[in-house]
Scaffold this motif. Structure first.
Motif: not given
Length: 596
Positions: A164-171, A193-196
């Motif tokens: 969920t952090e990856i979806y929220r912070y888009l590393p 991840v794919l579309n901001g």
């Protein structure tokens, strides 16, 4: 081809493939920032197996940290988001999400217990063993931090390990396993991840809905900042160990590849092709594999050479011995006994040098003068690697080492074997611990000195201290054999010993043609079995691709009315109201699978 082609990086193991694609990755990070992409994912680096990513995470973190230090002082991009790393590998290794119960569980742990769950041993900014883990409920994060007061990181490291952090912070760069992409069909947040994203919560980061992804968030949607992300789709997909994308994994992955490609090109804000780089050290019939996996043409780098020992960029140096390989078949003796006694005799040989380092100095042309230097070189031959085709063989070896081999060594006053297994049964943390001990241990002579492994170690495990290796029988295929013995000889000349099973035809053919097989090994690599049109594969992936299409293409619009398409009742409503057209969706699915 009307689609952009796949760049295929093919170089022998230890030839610098990882450095090559990480160089391209870092170049793209800076290029994206300079062309106006201030945030979002630049690159996704994917591995077919979860344990491949164990060592790569530290390598990539170290490089990103150096890039981040440069970004901070470059006035034209200093205002952009920091370069960060996401580790996206499934809940056997890192949590998929955090809730109140999880935070409470972490709070009750001691710091040492919490640190067992970290993914880095060394701080990528200062290189010290000062990395700790903490669960911070206020910001909804599992945080890696460095407590070295002189570290340039600014304490909290830019690393995200919870889905969920990856979806929220888009590393900026994400390390992932291939199977993780199936989540596109069951979690609407993956589309970030794919579309901001359209909105940003003041505390918890991005969201493509009018509610925060963090379930504890107290903010109303009117407090969210509206964002307009420039070219949010990933710029670069890197697929390492391409030859493992085979059989069912390859067929299933191929459908998700073509769906993501189709989505980014036709429905994302970016509306462009994805650049894909595939990397491998063993390859055969690569055109067919790349066609089935991506539906595209490959461009191989370096290009094929008519010579077996050179190409445009490199040649084989016949004077530099990288590894010595010998094989023997024990007739009239149980193979497991032959393996453990081979290990024992090699231990006695190395121990003789350890006991009297002057014998190392007496080797002609060794080029060192002190016993300290001799003991330093021996460190790189102290840890033995023993390869098994099946876990059961490893267990048998382990048992026979305990009794009688260790008892005999003890009686002779020789340091006994301390074994650790590295198989698919070991957890991510176990493997990380073993590798850290092998690489960073100050006193090698006192720690683990025999690793019994399966094909799990054949990829991505790069340790300078692996230089003596034994094979309990020959692996099932040539690619696997090359990948496995290539774990050795990274720094010094290594010794590889094949114990041939006399009861197996394949093993005996290796023994009979030993020299030629090793000479022409690259030509003997078997083609990868993969077929994207396998009927049962389509049956299996269609539900995921269909729901993925609904959640990425239609849900951003329809989530407000009739409601999120995660629920069947809302899908029914959307069909009734003419918002989902059967023929259109059918046509889109044909394209998603790469059909004409």
């Amino acid at each position: 081809s009307h689609l952009s082609s796949i760049a295929l990086l093919y170089f022998p193991t230890g030839g610098g493939k990882t450095e090559a694609f990480l160089g391209v990755l870092v170049f793209n990070l800076f290029f994206d920032r300079h062309r106006g992409k201030r945030c979002g994912v630049t690159s996704i680096l994917r591995y077919p197996l979860r344990l491949l990513s164990v060592q790569q995470i530290q390598r990539l973190a170290n490089i990103l940290a150096q890039a981040e230090l440069i970004r901070r002082v470059d006035p034209s991009i200093t205002q952009t988001e920091e370069f960060s790393l996401g580790y996206f590998v499934g809940d056997n290794n890192t949590p998929n999400s955090m809730n109140a119960k999880e935070y409470a569980r972490y709070r009750e742990m001691t710091q040492t217990q919490r640190d067992e769950h970290r993914i880095l041993d060394l701080c990528p900014f200062c290189g010290k063993t000062t990395v700790h883990l903490d669960a911070v409920e206020e910001i909804g994060r599992l945080v890696h931090y460095c407590d070295n007061p002189d570290c340039l990181s600014g304490r909290i490291l830019p690393i995200y390990v919870v889905d969920t952090e990856i979806y929220r912070y888009l590393p900026s760069a994400i390390i992932s396993t291939v199977d993780k992409f199936a989540i596109i069909g069951c979690n609407a947040n993956f589309r970030n991840v794919l579309n901001g994203a359209e909105y940003k919560c003041p505390i918890h980061g991005y969201t493509s809905k009018r509610k925060c992804i963090d379930s504890n968030c107290k903010f109303e949607a009117d407090r969210f900042e509206q964002v307009d992300m420039y070219d949010p789709a990933p710029t670069l997909f890197i697929q390492d160990e391409l030859h493992l994308m085979r059989e069912s994994l390859g067929a299933y992955a191929s459908h998700y590849e073509s769906f993501i490609e189709y989505y980014v090109k036709h429905f994302s804000k970016s509306k462009r092709d994805l650049k894909v780089i595939g990397a491998t050290a063993t390859i055969s019939s690569y055109r067919e594999q790349v066609y089935h996996l991506y539906g595209r043409d490959p461009i191989r780098f370096p290009c094929e050479s008519p010579f077996i020992n050179k190409n445009f960029y490199a040649k084989v140096d016949d004077t530099d011995l990288q590894r010595q390989i010998l094989g023997y078949a024990p007739y009239g003796k149980a193979i497991v006994n032959s393996v453990v006694y081979s290990l024992k005799y090699m231990r006695e040989a190395v121990h003789e040098y350890y006991h009297d380092p002057s014998k190392v100095l007496a080797i002609p042309g060794i080029g060192i003068e002190t016993t300290e230097e001799a003991l330093e070189i021996l460190k790189d031959y102290w840890i033995f690697l023993e390869y098994n085709n099946v876990k059961r063989d490893g267990n048998n070896v382990d048992g026979a080492i305990k009794t009688p081999v260790n008892e005999e060594l003890a009686a002779a006053g020789i340091i006994q074997f301390k074994t650790r297994a590295m198989t698919g049964d070991e957890s991510f943390q176990d493997v990380r611990e073993v590798l850290a001990e092998v690489e960073n241990s100050k006193d090698v002579y006192d720690g683990v000195n025999l690793i019994t492994a399966t094909n799990m170690i054949s990829h991505g495990v790069d340790a300078d201290r692996f230089n003596i290796m034994f094979f309990y029988g020959i692996p099932g295929n040539m690619a696997e054999y090359i990948q496995a013995y290539s774990r050795t000889g990274r720094k010094h000349t290594s010794i590889v010993i094949d114990l041939i099973r006399p009861s197996r035809e394949t093993d005996l053919s290796y023994l009979k043609n030993f020299t030629n097989i090793h000479k022409y090994k690259d030509l003997l690599v078997e083609p990868v079995p993969i077929n994207r049109w396998a009927t049962k594969a389509v049956d299996t992936t269609l539900p995921g691709i269909f729901t993925g299409l609904l959640l990425t293409v239609y849900d951003p619009e329809l989530q407000y009315s009739p409601g999120t398409l995660f629920f069947m009742k809302n899908i029914r409503k959307a069909i009734k109201n003419g918002l989902l057209n059967k023929d259109t969706i059918k046509d889109q699915l044909y394209h998603a699978f790469g059909c004409t």
